[in-house]
Design a protein around this motif. Sequence first.
Motif: not given
Length: 330
Positions: A56-64, A72-85
Motif C-alpha cells: 500500500i503506497r502512501v502518497e501526499l495530496e495537495c490541500t491548498c 487549518p493545515m499546511l500543504c505537505f506538497l507546497h509549503n516549505s520543509k522548514e515551515q512544515l517541521r
Amino acid sequence: MGFCPGLGPAIGVGSAFDCWSSQEDEPIYRMLVCLKSPHGHTFCLEPGTVADKSRIRVELECTCTAQLMVRPMLCFLHNSKEQLRKEQKPSLLHTLCTASYLDVHKTARWFQDLVRENKAIVRLLRSRYCLLTVLPSRRSCKVEIKRISGITMLIEMSLAMQLGDSDIFMSSQGREDIFIPSTTWTLNCAYAEAKFLWLMFYQTPDDTLLSCLQVCTRMLVGTGFSSYTLKTVLMHLLTTTPLSGWRRTDFLLRLGDIMRYLCCCLEEKRLNHFFFGNEKIPEEIVLPPALERAEPVNLFQHLAQDPAAHEQAMREFEELQHWLTVQLFF
C-alpha cells in the motif's frame, strides 16, 4: 506522533461470528479494523491491481484549496520543509511507513498503543467493565479481555484497507511463523465469503445448507484439510447447481456432491479460488473490477508441484470419506 490513519467500523469475521464453524477449532474472535487515509494523504494499492499479496503506497495530496473547508493545515506538497517541521506534525510517510509504503509492523504497534490507552476500545469493542491485556503480535492487535464475570475472551484485530466500495480488503493478517515483508498486505475475502453464504441461506428452501456447512467443518477437525478448502468447494457448488435442491430430503445427496467435487479437484490437482475471475458471482457481492478480470488462482498448486503432497492428500481424502460414512450410517 503526527498524522495517523482514521479508523472505520470493525467487521467481525471467522467462526466466532458465523453459525456454522466449530469454535473449538478457532476459539478467537477475529475482526477487521478498516483504515482510512488521513487528510492530505491517499492510499494506493501497488502494483495497481488486486493480488494475493500487495503493498500500500502512501502518497501526499495537495490541500491548498481545501484549507477553508477543513481544519487549518499546511500543504505537505507546497509549503516549505522548514515551515512544515516547525508548525505541523509529521506526515504518515515519516511515522508509519517504510520508504513510501504503509508498514504493517509499525501500524500494528501504533494500533496496539491506541488500545492500551483505551482510546479506541470503546468504539471498537463497546466494553467498559473489563481488564485488557495486549498480547505480543507483529501483524495484528491481539487482546485478552477478562470481564468481571470471570469470562475470558481472545480478540484478534487485523488492520485492513477496503478496496474501493467492494467487499474485498487488503489486511495485515498473516502467519507469525512465516517471514512476510513488513510492507506486504494480504488479500482478505472473509467478509465477501460470509456475505455470499448468508445470501445463499436466504435463497435455499430450508436449513440443509447450514447443516452441510456444520457437518463439513466438524469432520475436518484433526485432518489435513482446512475448513477454507471445503468452504470453497461448497461455494462453487452453490453457483453450479440449482438452489432448490438444497432440501432436507436431499441432505445426503448434497454431502455426496461435496465429497465428489473435492475428489475431482484432488485428482485434477486444481481448486480455483472462488473470487478470482469467477463469472458466476452474484451481483450482490461487490468485487473490485481487477478481481473480476483476474485469471483463476489454483489453491491446489502445491499438489501439482509436489507428488508426495498429492499422494498424502488422496490418502487423507479416503480417510475423510470413511469417517463420514461411519458417522452417517453406523
